[in-house]
Design an enzyme around this catalytic site. Sequence first.
Site, PDB file in Angstrom:
ATOM      1  N   MET A   1       7.487  12.529 -14.673  1.00 21.27           N
ATOM      2  CA  MET A   1       6.103  12.068 -14.517  1.00 21.27           C
ATOM      3  C   MET A   1       5.901  10.657 -15.080  1.00 21.27           C
ATOM      4  O   MET A   1       5.226   9.828 -14.476  1.00 21.27           O
ATOM      5  CB  MET A   1       5.139  13.057 -15.187  1.00 21.27           C
ATOM      6  CG  MET A   1       3.690  12.830 -14.807  1.00 21.27           C
ATOM      7  SD  MET A   1       2.558  13.980 -15.587  1.00 21.27           S
ATOM      8  CE  MET A   1       2.945  15.511 -14.759  1.00 21.27           C
TER       9      MET A   1
ATOM     10  N   TYR B   1      15.484  16.928 -15.214  1.00 18.46           N
ATOM     11  CA  TYR B   1      15.118  18.221 -14.634  1.00 18.46           C
ATOM     12  C   TYR B   1      16.046  18.613 -13.485  1.00 18.46           C
ATOM     13  O   TYR B   1      16.445  17.759 -12.690  1.00 18.46           O
ATOM     14  CB  TYR B   1      13.700  18.171 -14.050  1.00 18.46           C
ATOM     15  CG  TYR B   1      12.597  18.062 -15.076  1.00 18.46           C
ATOM     16  CD1 TYR B   1      12.348  19.092 -15.973  1.00 18.46           C
ATOM     17  CD2 TYR B   1      11.791  16.934 -15.114  1.00 18.46           C
ATOM     18  CE1 TYR B   1      11.308  18.988 -16.894  1.00 18.46           C
ATOM     19  CE2 TYR B   1      10.759  16.825 -16.021  1.00 18.46           C
ATOM     20  CZ  TYR B   1      10.526  17.856 -16.920  1.00 18.46           C
ATOM     21  OH  TYR B   1       9.507  17.746 -17.823  1.00 18.46           O
TER      22      TYR B   1
ATOM     23  N   ARG C   1      -5.532   6.396  19.025  1.00 19.10           N
ATOM     24  CA  ARG C   1      -6.201   6.682  17.758  1.00 19.10           C
ATOM     25  C   ARG C   1      -7.686   6.513  18.027  1.00 19.10           C
ATOM     26  O   ARG C   1      -8.260   7.306  18.731  1.00 19.10           O
ATOM     27  CB  ARG C   1      -5.642   5.737  16.674  1.00 19.10           C
ATOM     28  CG  ARG C   1      -5.730   6.256  15.280  1.00 19.10           C
ATOM     29  CD  ARG C   1      -4.941   5.415  14.283  1.00 19.10           C
ATOM     30  NE  ARG C   1      -5.300   3.998  14.298  1.00 19.10           N
ATOM     31  CZ  ARG C   1      -4.795   3.082  13.469  1.00 19.10           C
ATOM     32  NH1 ARG C   1      -3.911   3.434  12.569  1.00 19.10           N
ATOM     33  NH2 ARG C   1      -5.163   1.822  13.544  1.00 19.10           N
TER      34      ARG C   1
ATOM     35  N   LYS D   1      -7.561  -4.958   3.955  1.00 21.16           N
ATOM     36  CA  LYS D   1      -8.055  -3.587   3.785  1.00 21.16           C
ATOM     37  C   LYS D   1      -7.290  -2.882   2.655  1.00 21.16           C
ATOM     38  O   LYS D   1      -6.223  -3.341   2.240  1.00 21.16           O
ATOM     39  CB  LYS D   1      -7.904  -2.813   5.087  1.00 21.16           C
ATOM     40  CG  LYS D   1      -6.467  -2.615   5.536  1.00 21.16           C
ATOM     41  CD  LYS D   1      -6.403  -1.686   6.764  1.00 21.16           C
ATOM     42  CE  LYS D   1      -4.997  -1.430   7.208  1.00 21.16           C
ATOM     43  NZ  LYS D   1      -4.667  -2.135   8.456  1.00 21.16           N
TER      44      LYS D   1
HETATM   45  C1  LIG Z   1      -3.918  -2.909   9.139  1.00 25.97           C
HETATM   46  C2  LIG Z   1      -4.316  -3.537  10.392  1.00 25.97           C
HETATM   47  C3  LIG Z   1      -3.751  -4.754  10.816  1.00 25.97           C
HETATM   48  C4  LIG Z   1      -2.625  -5.435  10.084  1.00 25.97           C
HETATM   49  O1  LIG Z   1      -1.394  -4.842  10.427  1.00 25.97           O
HETATM   50  P1  LIG Z   1      -0.012  -5.380   9.798  1.00 25.97           P
HETATM   51  O2  LIG Z   1       1.031  -4.584  10.467  1.00 25.97           O
HETATM   52  O3  LIG Z   1      -0.109  -5.080   8.333  1.00 25.97           O
HETATM   53  O4  LIG Z   1       0.047  -6.823  10.060  1.00 25.97           O
HETATM   54  C5  LIG Z   1      -4.272  -5.345  11.949  1.00 25.97           C
HETATM   55  N1  LIG Z   1      -5.246  -4.754  12.676  1.00 25.97           N
HETATM   56  C6  LIG Z   1      -5.785  -3.573  12.319  1.00 25.97           C
HETATM   57  C7  LIG Z   1      -6.846  -2.963  13.153  1.00 25.97           C
HETATM   58  C8  LIG Z   1      -5.331  -2.916  11.182  1.00 25.97           C
HETATM   59  O5  LIG Z   1      -5.861  -1.746  10.828  1.00 25.97           O
END
Ligand SMILES: *Cc1c(COP(=O)(O)O)cnc(C)c1O
Length: 373
Positions: free
Chosen positions: A313, A265, A133, A36
């Site tokens: 920046m 800065y 969640r 993802k």
């Molecule tokens: C991101 C995610 C994972 C992977 O988690 P890691 O801690 O990066 O291994 C697994 N399951 C779901 C639903 C996620 O959103």
Amino acid sequence: MPISYNKFSVQVHLDRIRDNYLLLRGKAANPIGVIKSDAYGHGLIPVARTLAAAGADTMAVGTVGEAIRLRKSGFDGRIIALLGALDKDEACSCHIGNITPFVFSLEHLQLLSDAAGDAPLPVALKFDTGMARLGFTEDDIPALLQALPALRGIRPALVASHLAVSDAPDQEDFTREQHDRFLRIVHALRDAGHPVQATIANSAGLLAYPEMHHDLQRPGIALYGANPLHGTAHQAMGSGLLAAMDVSTPVLQVHDLPKGRSISYGRTFVAQHDMRVAIVAAGYADAYSRGLSNKGVVVINEHRAPVVGRVCMQMTAVDVTNIPAVSSGDAAWLLGGPAADPVTPEELAAAWGTITYEVFCLLGLSPKSHTGA
Ligand SMILES: *Cc1c(COP(=O)(O)O)cnc(C)c1O
């Protein structure tokens, strides 16, 4: 002679991602590729190709949009969309592209059923067992079992939940409570005649809780070489992972900073002795966080150079007083670098005040090059 600079560059070592995947597959039977958010900043399609070539037949992407990109790239295995199908268009896309959405409510199941074609679409039922969640809860099971027979065109193929503290051995009790709840949910669905596959383990769950492996495991961060158990009593369970992202940028100029002189800065750093500093071409516009002011460290010519003063920046000053012969054009490594003493994702995250996940996602927003395919 014209000066030739290296450029700010993010390099992703696909061979290391492959090695991490194979290492995880040595520990668990069926790890899928969690890719993802552009594969945690490492590049969705190159990472998917690498994992598929190494034998992964299932990928979990963030959105239906990412799932479509992956399908169009030619990947013909199972694609899971973790946020699910959120509207009618996405529901149709799931049917057309054979994308398995996570589903967290009856309304979304109905949406997918309404969009159904001829072949039933496999869906993943997402349960909340402790993250609070998204998801169905254990209490929703009677209503869910009652609704499912009327929902044509979909087939519950997976039941999934997510662990909140699998990376914290001192909170093992909570992880076990989540898992017990998950087991009850899985059994309730299977007893009602739904032959679902079960999945709950993320990277830390895969590494630390073999009894939670079930049918598939969902490692993300470990594929990219960060150890989710770093700094805990279980750290050794994640040893051998190889960080796959390197970020380097050129030194623009080197100059003296005499004792008593301030830099950058806000004048937050004043030289306590005669120093030499290098100005490197990276700043918060490159996602090198301003939070690294006076905290970060880069590697130049195989030596460590601490950040001095505020990150700007596009530029950052680092202390090179004790590094011989630094000159403009030399590479400064913000992440990774020489094998003997790289900037690790864990140390960069700690200096930054965040986690390796965010470091990868943000640094990975810049254009990337891929090697080791
Ligand atoms: C991101 C995610 C994972 C992977 O988690 P890691 O801690 O990066 O291994 C697994 N399951 C779901 C639903 C996620 O959103």
